[in-house]
Design a protein around this motif. Sequence first.
Motif, mmCIF file in Angstrom:
data_model
loop_
_atom_site.group_PDB
_atom_site.id
_atom_site.type_symbol
_atom_site.label_atom_id
_atom_site.label_comp_id
_atom_site.label_asym_id
_atom_site.label_seq_id
_atom_site.Cartn_x
_atom_site.Cartn_y
_atom_site.Cartn_z
ATOM 1 N N ASN A 135 52.257 -31.359 30.641
ATOM 2 C CA ASN A 135 52.918 -31.059 31.914
ATOM 3 C C ASN A 135 54.014 -30.022 31.739
ATOM 4 O O ASN A 135 54.166 -29.119 32.564
ATOM 5 C CB ASN A 135 53.487 -32.341 32.540
ATOM 6 C CG ASN A 135 52.437 -33.121 33.298
ATOM 7 O OD1 ASN A 135 52.037 -32.739 34.384
ATOM 8 N ND2 ASN A 135 51.986 -34.204 32.707
ATOM 9 N N VAL A 136 54.782 -30.131 30.671
ATOM 10 C CA VAL A 136 55.834 -29.146 30.396
ATOM 11 C C VAL A 136 55.214 -27.777 30.154
ATOM 12 O O VAL A 136 55.657 -26.770 30.722
ATOM 13 C CB VAL A 136 56.699 -29.580 29.194
ATOM 14 C CG1 VAL A 136 57.602 -28.444 28.721
ATOM 15 C CG2 VAL A 136 57.540 -30.813 29.554
ATOM 16 N N ALA A 137 54.157 -27.721 29.342
ATOM 17 C CA ALA A 137 53.507 -26.440 29.040
ATOM 18 C C ALA A 137 52.925 -25.819 30.310
ATOM 19 O O ALA A 137 53.082 -24.608 30.544
ATOM 20 C CB ALA A 137 52.409 -26.645 27.997
ATOM 21 N N TYR A 138 52.272 -26.641 31.142
ATOM 22 C CA TYR A 138 51.719 -26.121 32.392
ATOM 23 C C TYR A 138 52.847 -25.557 33.256
ATOM 24 O O TYR A 138 52.731 -24.470 33.813
ATOM 25 C CB TYR A 138 50.962 -27.209 33.158
ATOM 26 C CG TYR A 138 50.605 -26.746 34.548
ATOM 27 C CD1 TYR A 138 49.506 -25.914 34.751
ATOM 28 C CD2 TYR A 138 51.390 -27.083 35.648
ATOM 29 C CE1 TYR A 138 49.204 -25.440 36.017
ATOM 30 C CE2 TYR A 138 51.090 -26.607 36.913
ATOM 31 C CZ TYR A 138 49.992 -25.792 37.093
ATOM 32 O OH TYR A 138 49.704 -25.330 38.351
ATOM 33 N N HIS A 139 53.928 -26.298 33.345
ATOM 34 C CA HIS A 139 55.053 -25.870 34.169
ATOM 35 C C HIS A 139 55.620 -24.541 33.682
ATOM 36 O O HIS A 139 55.889 -23.641 34.472
ATOM 37 C CB HIS A 139 56.148 -26.943 34.169
ATOM 38 C CG HIS A 139 57.334 -26.543 34.971
ATOM 39 N ND1 HIS A 139 57.381 -26.707 36.335
ATOM 40 C CD2 HIS A 139 58.491 -25.944 34.631
ATOM 41 C CE1 HIS A 139 58.523 -26.240 36.783
ATOM 42 N NE2 HIS A 139 59.221 -25.777 35.769
ATOM 43 N N GLU A 140 55.791 -24.420 32.376
ATOM 44 C CA GLU A 140 56.361 -23.193 31.822
ATOM 45 C C GLU A 140 55.460 -21.991 32.069
ATOM 46 O O GLU A 140 55.941 -20.880 32.263
ATOM 47 C CB GLU A 140 56.658 -23.382 30.335
ATOM 48 C CG GLU A 140 57.845 -24.322 30.111
ATOM 49 C CD GLU A 140 58.083 -24.667 28.652
ATOM 50 O OE1 GLU A 140 57.148 -24.494 27.826
ATOM 51 O OE2 GLU A 140 59.189 -25.128 28.340
ATOM 52 N N GLN A 141 54.145 -22.194 32.093
ATOM 53 C CA GLN A 141 53.204 -21.110 32.349
ATOM 54 C C GLN A 141 53.057 -20.814 33.842
ATOM 55 O O GLN A 141 52.635 -19.723 34.220
ATOM 56 C CB GLN A 141 51.830 -21.454 31.775
ATOM 57 C CG GLN A 141 51.809 -21.555 30.267
ATOM 58 C CD GLN A 141 50.505 -22.146 29.755
ATOM 59 O OE1 GLN A 141 49.595 -22.459 30.516
ATOM 60 N NE2 GLN A 141 50.420 -22.328 28.439
ATOM 61 N N SER A 142 53.409 -21.782 34.686
ATOM 62 C CA SER A 142 53.146 -21.658 36.121
ATOM 63 C C SER A 142 54.104 -20.732 36.856
ATOM 64 O O SER A 142 53.767 -20.224 37.915
ATOM 65 C CB SER A 142 53.212 -23.039 36.776
ATOM 66 O OG SER A 142 54.569 -23.472 36.864
ATOM 67 N N GLY A 143 55.301 -20.554 36.316
ATOM 68 C CA GLY A 143 56.291 -19.763 37.017
ATOM 69 C C GLY A 143 57.063 -20.540 38.071
ATOM 70 O O GLY A 143 57.860 -19.970 38.816
ATOM 71 N N LEU A 144 56.823 -21.860 38.161
ATOM 72 C CA LEU A 144 57.585 -22.683 39.097
ATOM 73 C C LEU A 144 59.034 -22.770 38.624
ATOM 74 O O LEU A 144 59.318 -22.631 37.439
ATOM 75 C CB LEU A 144 56.976 -24.090 39.188
ATOM 76 C CG LEU A 144 55.661 -24.192 39.947
ATOM 77 C CD1 LEU A 144 54.980 -25.518 39.668
ATOM 78 C CD2 LEU A 144 55.890 -24.019 41.449
ATOM 79 N N PRO A 145 59.963 -22.994 39.539
ATOM 80 C CA PRO A 145 61.370 -23.079 39.135
ATOM 81 C C PRO A 145 61.635 -24.317 38.286
ATOM 82 O O PRO A 145 60.885 -25.284 38.348
ATOM 83 C CB PRO A 145 62.115 -23.169 40.475
ATOM 84 C CG PRO A 145 61.119 -23.682 41.441
ATOM 85 C CD PRO A 145 59.781 -23.192 40.976
ATOM 86 N N GLY A 146 62.698 -24.272 37.508
ATOM 87 C CA GLY A 146 63.084 -25.416 36.680
ATOM 88 C C GLY A 146 62.703 -25.219 35.233
ATOM 89 O O GLY A 146 61.974 -24.298 34.877
#
Length: 198
Positions: A135-146
Motif C-alpha cells: 500500500n505504501v509503495a502504491y501510494h508513493e507511485q500514485s502521486g496522491l498527497p501524503g
Amino acid sequence: MVRRNDERRAALVDAAIEVLAREGARGLTFRAVDTEAGVPGGTASNYFANRDDLLTQAGARVYERYQPDEATVARTETAGRDRETYARLMRELVERVASFRTGYLALLELRLEAVRRPELRKVLTERIRADVEANVAYHEQSGLPGDATAVRLLILTLNWLIVEQLTLPDLYSPEERDALVTAAVDRIVGGSAGPEGG
C-alpha cells in the motif's frame, strides 16, 4: 496426500472463512469446514496438511478476495491526485472491506489465534507487513498527497472504523462513517510532509 484441485481448495478455504467468522478459531475443524462446504466428510483433511495450514490459507484468501476488480483499478489510475479523490478512494476501500463482513471477522479471529500460536503469528505478521508495504509503495507511485506515515496512519484508523462497522453496525450511520473517513484523510494527509516522507 494433499490434493491439487484448485477450485475445490478455494471452496474449502472460503468455507473455513465462514466458519471462522461464525464460530471463531476454536470452532474451525476439518469436519466443520466439510459441512460448511457441503462436501463429504474427510475432504478438507485431503487438501490441507493440518489445521495451521488451513488457518493460514484462510487468511491469505481473505486478502485475495479484498483485491479491487479491474474496473476499480482502471478508474483509480485515471482519477485525480488530490485529497478529495484520496478520500473517495478510502471510502470505497472501507465499503469494499465492510461488504465482505465474514472475511474481516475471520481475520480478527486469526489475529486472536495468533496470540496463542507463534507460527501463525509469524505468517500473519509477514503477510500484513507485505500488505502495508504494498500500500505504501502504491501510494508513493500514485502521486496522491501524503507520505508513507500518512498511509500507515490511515490503515490503522480505517481498520478500527471497519471493526466498529462490523461489530457494532448501528454505532455510526453510513453517512457518519463516510464523513469520518473524509475527516481522517483530511487530517492525516493534510498534516503529512509529502510523498518523500515516511
